[in-house]
Design a protein around this motif. Structure first.
Motif, PDB file in Angstrom:
ATOM      1  N   ILE A   1      39.103  -6.697  -2.860  1.00  0.00           N
ATOM      2  CA  ILE A   1      39.569  -5.790  -1.807  1.00  0.00           C
ATOM      3  C   ILE A   1      38.961  -6.170  -0.459  1.00  0.00           C
ATOM      4  O   ILE A   1      39.657  -6.217   0.564  1.00  0.00           O
ATOM      5  N   LEU A   2      37.656  -6.450  -0.439  1.00  0.00           N
ATOM      6  CA  LEU A   2      37.004  -6.878   0.795  1.00  0.00           C
ATOM      7  C   LEU A   2      37.611  -8.188   1.294  1.00  0.00           C
ATOM      8  O   LEU A   2      37.806  -8.373   2.504  1.00  0.00           O
ATOM      9  N   ALA A   3      37.909  -9.093   0.382  1.00  0.00           N
ATOM     10  CA  ALA A   3      38.526 -10.372   0.760  1.00  0.00           C
ATOM     11  C   ALA A   3      39.893 -10.142   1.410  1.00  0.00           C
ATOM     12  O   ALA A   3      40.268 -10.834   2.371  1.00  0.00           O
ATOM     13  N   THR A   4      40.642  -9.172   0.899  1.00  0.00           N
ATOM     14  CA  THR A   4      41.947  -8.831   1.487  1.00  0.00           C
ATOM     15  C   THR A   4      41.787  -8.327   2.917  1.00  0.00           C
ATOM     16  O   THR A   4      42.545  -8.721   3.816  1.00  0.00           O
ATOM     17  N   TYR A   5      40.819  -7.459   3.145  1.00  0.00           N
ATOM     18  CA  TYR A   5      40.579  -6.942   4.498  1.00  0.00           C
ATOM     19  C   TYR A   5      40.280  -8.062   5.487  1.00  0.00           C
ATOM     20  O   TYR A   5      40.870  -8.133   6.569  1.00  0.00           O
ATOM     21  N   PHE A   6      39.365  -8.950   5.124  1.00  0.00           N
ATOM     22  CA  PHE A   6      38.984 -10.028   6.038  1.00  0.00           C
ATOM     23  C   PHE A   6      40.146 -10.976   6.302  1.00  0.00           C
ATOM     24  O   PHE A   6      40.342 -11.443   7.433  1.00  0.00           O
ATOM     25  N   GLY A   7      40.931 -11.270   5.275  1.00  0.00           N
ATOM     26  CA  GLY A   7      42.068 -12.162   5.446  1.00  0.00           C
ATOM     27  C   GLY A   7      43.103 -11.597   6.409  1.00  0.00           C
ATOM     28  O   GLY A   7      43.548 -12.288   7.342  1.00  0.00           O
ATOM     29  N   PHE A   8      43.478 -10.346   6.198  1.00  0.00           N
ATOM     30  CA  PHE A   8      44.475  -9.732   7.081  1.00  0.00           C
ATOM     31  C   PHE A   8      43.935  -9.535   8.490  1.00  0.00           C
ATOM     32  O   PHE A   8      44.683  -9.617   9.469  1.00  0.00           O
ATOM     33  N   MET A   9      42.644  -9.249   8.599  1.00  0.00           N
ATOM     34  CA  MET A   9      42.063  -9.053   9.924  1.00  0.00           C
ATOM     35  C   MET A   9      42.218 -10.303  10.788  1.00  0.00           C
ATOM     36  O   MET A   9      42.580 -10.221  11.971  1.00  0.00           O
ATOM     37  N   ILE A  10      41.962 -11.471  10.189  1.00  0.00           N
ATOM     38  CA  ILE A  10      42.112 -12.726  10.923  1.00  0.00           C
ATOM     39  C   ILE A  10      43.555 -12.920  11.387  1.00  0.00           C
ATOM     40  O   ILE A  10      43.827 -13.282  12.537  1.00  0.00           O
ATOM     41  N   SER A  11      44.511 -12.670  10.486  1.00  0.00           N
ATOM     42  CA  SER A  11      45.929 -12.855  10.826  1.00  0.00           C
ATOM     43  C   SER A  11      46.368 -11.896  11.924  1.00  0.00           C
ATOM     44  O   SER A  11      47.095 -12.282  12.850  1.00  0.00           O
ATOM     45  N   ILE A  12      45.948 -10.647  11.848  1.00  0.00           N
ATOM     46  CA  ILE A  12      46.335  -9.643  12.846  1.00  0.00           C
ATOM     47  C   ILE A  12      45.776  -9.997  14.218  1.00  0.00           C
ATOM     48  O   ILE A  12      46.485  -9.945  15.233  1.00  0.00           O
ATOM     49  N   LEU A  13      44.490 -10.349  14.270  1.00  0.00           N
ATOM     50  CA  LEU A  13      43.863 -10.695  15.551  1.00  0.00           C
ATOM     51  C   LEU A  13      44.535 -11.919  16.162  1.00  0.00           C
ATOM     52  O   LEU A  13      44.737 -11.979  17.385  1.00  0.00           O
ATOM     53  N   PHE A  14      44.897 -12.879  15.329  1.00  0.00           N
ATOM     54  CA  PHE A  14      45.597 -14.065  15.821  1.00  0.00           C
ATOM     55  C   PHE A  14      46.951 -13.682  16.400  1.00  0.00           C
ATOM     56  O   PHE A  14      47.328 -14.137  17.494  1.00  0.00           O
ATOM     57  N   ASN A  15      47.705 -12.828  15.694  1.00  0.00           N
ATOM     58  CA  ASN A  15      49.020 -12.392  16.187  1.00  0.00           C
ATOM     59  C   ASN A  15      48.898 -11.666  17.524  1.00  0.00           C
ATOM     60  O   ASN A  15      49.688 -11.901  18.447  1.00  0.00           O
ATOM     61  N   ILE A  16      47.930 -10.766  17.617  1.00  0.00           N
ATOM     62  CA  ILE A  16      47.755  -9.998  18.854  1.00  0.00           C
ATOM     63  C   ILE A  16      47.425 -10.927  20.023  1.00  0.00           C
ATOM     64  O   ILE A  16      47.932 -10.756  21.138  1.00  0.00           O
TER      65      ILE A  16
ATOM     66  N   GLY B   1      48.626 -18.182  11.735  1.00  0.00           N
ATOM     67  CA  GLY B   1      47.847 -16.975  11.478  1.00  0.00           C
ATOM     68  C   GLY B   1      47.884 -16.557  10.018  1.00  0.00           C
ATOM     69  O   GLY B   1      46.867 -16.157   9.444  1.00  0.00           O
ATOM     70  N   VAL B   2      49.075 -16.663   9.420  1.00  0.00           N
ATOM     71  CA  VAL B   2      49.213 -16.294   8.000  1.00  0.00           C
ATOM     72  C   VAL B   2      48.395 -17.229   7.115  1.00  0.00           C
ATOM     73  O   VAL B   2      47.660 -16.786   6.230  1.00  0.00           O
ATOM     74  N   LEU B   3      48.487 -18.537   7.368  1.00  0.00           N
ATOM     75  CA  LEU B   3      47.767 -19.506   6.549  1.00  0.00           C
ATOM     76  C   LEU B   3      46.253 -19.354   6.685  1.00  0.00           C
ATOM     77  O   LEU B   3      45.515 -19.505   5.705  1.00  0.00           O
ATOM     78  N   LEU B   4      45.786 -19.047   7.887  1.00  0.00           N
ATOM     79  CA  LEU B   4      44.357 -18.806   8.084  1.00  0.00           C
ATOM     80  C   LEU B   4      43.890 -17.622   7.232  1.00  0.00           C
ATOM     81  O   LEU B   4      42.844 -17.692   6.575  1.00  0.00           O
ATOM     82  N   GLY B   5      44.663 -16.544   7.247  1.00  0.00           N
ATOM     83  CA  GLY B   5      44.305 -15.356   6.486  1.00  0.00           C
ATOM     84  C   GLY B   5      44.322 -15.595   4.991  1.00  0.00           C
ATOM     85  O   GLY B   5      43.408 -15.167   4.266  1.00  0.00           O
ATOM     86  N   VAL B   6      45.363 -16.295   4.503  1.00  0.00           N
ATOM     87  CA  VAL B   6      45.479 -16.563   3.069  1.00  0.00           C
ATOM     88  C   VAL B   6      44.341 -17.465   2.597  1.00  0.00           C
ATOM     89  O   VAL B   6      43.736 -17.238   1.535  1.00  0.00           O
ATOM     90  N   PHE B   7      44.020 -18.493   3.392  1.00  0.00           N
ATOM     91  CA  PHE B   7      42.919 -19.388   3.034  1.00  0.00           C
ATOM     92  C   PHE B   7      41.600 -18.619   2.927  1.00  0.00           C
ATOM     93  O   PHE B   7      40.829 -18.804   1.976  1.00  0.00           O
TER      94      PHE B   7
ATOM     95  N   TYR C   1      48.897 -12.319  -1.172  1.00  0.00           N
ATOM     96  CA  TYR C   1      47.595 -11.667  -1.326  1.00  0.00           C
ATOM     97  C   TYR C   1      47.506 -10.978  -2.684  1.00  0.00           C
ATOM     98  O   TYR C   1      46.486 -11.061  -3.377  1.00  0.00           O
ATOM     99  N   GLN C   2      48.563 -10.274  -3.048  1.00  0.00           N
ATOM    100  CA  GLN C   2      48.565  -9.555  -4.322  1.00  0.00           C
ATOM    101  C   GLN C   2      48.547 -10.531  -5.502  1.00  0.00           C
ATOM    102  O   GLN C   2      47.882 -10.274  -6.516  1.00  0.00           O
ATOM    103  N   ASN C   3      49.256 -11.649  -5.355  1.00  0.00           N
ATOM    104  CA  ASN C   3      49.286 -12.627  -6.445  1.00  0.00           C
ATOM    105  C   ASN C   3      47.992 -13.415  -6.558  1.00  0.00           C
ATOM    106  O   ASN C   3      47.632 -13.870  -7.651  1.00  0.00           O
ATOM    107  N   ILE C   4      47.305 -13.601  -5.458  1.00  0.00           N
ATOM    108  CA  ILE C   4      45.983 -14.228  -5.532  1.00  0.00           C
ATOM    109  C   ILE C   4      45.092 -13.402  -6.450  1.00  0.00           C
ATOM    110  O   ILE C   4      44.379 -13.937  -7.304  1.00  0.00           O
ATOM    111  N   ASP C   5      45.160 -12.071  -6.280  1.00  0.00           N
ATOM    112  CA  ASP C   5      44.387 -11.189  -7.159  1.00  0.00           C
ATOM    113  C   ASP C   5      44.890 -11.252  -8.599  1.00  0.00           C
ATOM    114  O   ASP C   5      44.122 -11.389  -9.545  1.00  0.00           O
ATOM    115  N   THR C   6      46.211 -11.146  -8.757  1.00  0.00           N
ATOM    116  CA  THR C   6      46.791 -11.148 -10.107  1.00  0.00           C
ATOM    117  C   THR C   6      46.402 -12.402 -10.894  1.00  0.00           C
ATOM    118  O   THR C   6      46.049 -12.330 -12.064  1.00  0.00           O
ATOM    119  N   PHE C   7      46.457 -13.556 -10.224  1.00  0.00           N
ATOM    120  CA  PHE C   7      46.224 -14.820 -10.925  1.00  0.00           C
ATOM    121  C   PHE C   7      44.757 -15.224 -11.016  1.00  0.00           C
ATOM    122  O   PHE C   7      44.414 -16.106 -11.799  1.00  0.00           O
TER     123      PHE C   7
END
Length: 535
Positions: free
Chosen positions: A432-447, A407-413, A262-268
């Motif tokens: 920042i908003l994109a990061t929130y939505f990505g992690f939200m999908i992964s977390i909900l999938f894990n739960i 779940g991770v791949l869904l969030g990163v995509f 996630y951090q590198n997506i922003d960096t690059f």
């Protein structure tokens, strides 16, 4: 088992927290030395390095931790030592390959990060230089991480904790001393100073590795005695064992890469995205740098989640293998409660005090207005990062590694797509908003998977979290009130930095006093402290 679980958690939590606090503290003088342009150069080096480090270890440290814990539970201690031996061979080879890959790809990565048309920021040569210097750490860190995995799988968290702290202290001393000497004594450029700072990763890694080797040497007789006394010692063929190891390891790679990705997506992408909507390179690099600085502040409370996640896996694995499902559920519930108890108030504090905290820490020279706004927007990411780390650790502990990858791949995509969609409309807030939505999908999938696998019920957990939510609300109101009062009461003649520092210190002190004071009255603090002592 219970006492080992929390004792190990305490050691890793303390080490991780100390490491993050040191990481947070050294950035203040380091940024003062090299500025935001120097810091973003430092960030360029560590971005791809972090990815290559995770790939080079291929998840083996945590996988070793899990398998050692599993076979120790079955009474076969011989497997752990066999894994350690072959794991080191793999890590040495993998480290050399990763070092070569990063060193040789530095020109390409630099060209991706920095365009040649705009000369207002760092140059391609500068980026190439720092990436090559940080790559040397890949020769030592992977092999060191295997020892940490072995000790953690044996429910001995102390060696990992000590080596983590030593590695960080040595690295930071080298960074600050090297940067200062380079700039102020040898009168060299900021690029040279940042290069020395990135090479510190190698120096710190050597120090941490020596600590682990010394402890292993001191314990060698005890380890041999434990192996020889194992009731169910049985040799396992190397290739089936490595197959099992890799099967566990790949999901750990994906999970360990999640936050760095996630951090590198922003960096690059940030430089090119903002240049495409009319920003100059130096302006885009400032945004890139400030988001990186905000991430550092946010990751301090997240270190608690990281430590809990690492120590959760061996204990959960043992209970899950032993079919102690009630214990698994209890550990999950208590860990989430403790994570929320620490991360939620920290996130709310950063949100309310974004402007003064940013100025107090990074000064008025490093884009304070932009920094305060982005820190406020990024603050709640602490909760998202923490919940992802913990739920990912739980998924690994209950053998749902393959589903975790989905779940991770869904969030990163989603993160990548939203970066490109949101930046043109929301500017600096877009990534920042994109990061929130990505992690939200992964977390909900894990739960969802956790609930389905062990019939974990959320309603009792949510009821226990009500007290924490109300406590955070009370703390937030107190902090907001003190901040408002301080801004009105403080003399107008004070400098911007002095006003921000006084406001931050008074508000933070009030928040801690209110949170812990009311929490103690409601027995929340006592409850969590008793759990920590009993586990």
């Amino acid at each position: 088992m219970e006492s080992k679980f929390i004792r190990g958690t305490f050691f890793l939590t303390a080490a991780s927290l100390i490491s993050k606090i040191l990481d947070f503290i050294y950035i203040i003088p380091f940024t003062a030395l090299v500025g935001t342009q120097g810091y973003v150069l430092y960030k360029y080096a560590y971005g791809p390095y972090t990815i290559l480090l995770s790939i080079s270890t291929i998840g083996l440290p945590l996988a070793v931790s899990k398998i050692v814990s599993k076979y120790n539970e079955l009474g076969n201690y011989r497997v752990g030592l066999t894994l350690l031996r072959y794991g080191i061979y793999l890590m040495v080879i993998s480290g050399i390959i990763s070092f070569a890959a990063l060193y040789l790809s530095a020109p390409f990565l630099a060209s991706v990060l920095i365009g040649t048309n705009d000369q207002t920021g760092n140059s391609v040569e500068d980026v190439q230089y720092v990436i090559r210097l940080v790559s040397f750490a890949l020769l030592i860190i992977p092999a060191m991480s295997i020892f940490r995995g072995y000790f953690q799988g044996s429910q001995s968290m102390g060696p990992s904790a000590l080596s983590t702290v030593v590695e960080q202290v040595v690295r930071i001393v080298f960074i600050l001393a090297g940067a200062y000497i380079t700039i102020h004594i040898f009168n060299r450029s900021v690029t040279n100073a940042v290069g020395i700072a990135t090479f510190a990763a190698f120096i710190g890694g050597v120090a941490g590795f020596l600590v682990l080797l010394f402890i292993f040497y001191k314990r060698r007789e005890l380890i041999k005695k434990q192996r020889n006394a194992s009731p169910k010692n049985k040799d396992i063929k190397v290739f089936p064992m490595l197959k099992e190891l890799i099967g566990y390891a790949i999901p750990f790679v994906i999970t360990g890469l999640a936050i760095p990705i996630y951090q590198n997506i922003d960096t690059f992408t940030i430089n090119k995205l903002f240049q495409s909507i009319g920003y100059k390179l130096n302006e885009a690099e400032t945004i890139n740098s400030v988001i990186g600085l905000a991430q550092i502040l946010v990751m301090v409370p997240v270190s608690l989640a990281t430590a809990f996640g690492m120590s959760l896996i061996p204990g959960l694995t043992s209970d899950f293998i032993g079919e102690r499902i009630l214990e698994v559920r209890n550990k999950i519930s208590e860990t989430i409660q403790i994570i929320m108890f620490f991360t939620l108030p920290a996130a709310m504090g950063l949100y309310i005090l974004g402007d003064p905290i940013y100025i107090m820490i990074f000064g008025v020279e490093n884009s304070p207005e932009l920094g305060g706004d982005l820190l406020q927007l990024y603050s709640l990411a602490a909760v998202f990062f923490a919940m992802f780390t913990v739920t990912a650790a739980i998924m690994q502990g209950i053998n749902e590694q393959k589903k975790l990858i989905i779940g991770v791949l869904l969030g990163v995509f989603l993160k990548i797509v939203l970066n490109y969609i949101l930046v043109p409309y929301f500017k600096e807030a877009g990534p920042i908003l994109a990061t929130y939505f990505g992690f939200m999908i992964s977390i909900l999938f894990n739960i969802f998977i956790i609930k389905k696998t062990i019939q974990f019920k959320l309603s009792p957990l949510l009821k226990t979290l009500k007290g924490i939510f109300l406590l955070v609300l009370a703390m937030s109101m107190a902090v907001w009130g003190v901040k408002l009062f301080s801004e009105i009461w403080l003399p107008k003649g004070l400098s911007i930095y002095s006003r921000a520092s006084v406001t931050s210190i008074i508000s933070i002190s009030t928040g801690v006093f209110v949170y812990l004071g009311i929490g103690y009255k409601l027995n929340l603090v006592k409850r969590f402290s008793l759990r920590s002592k009993s586990k």
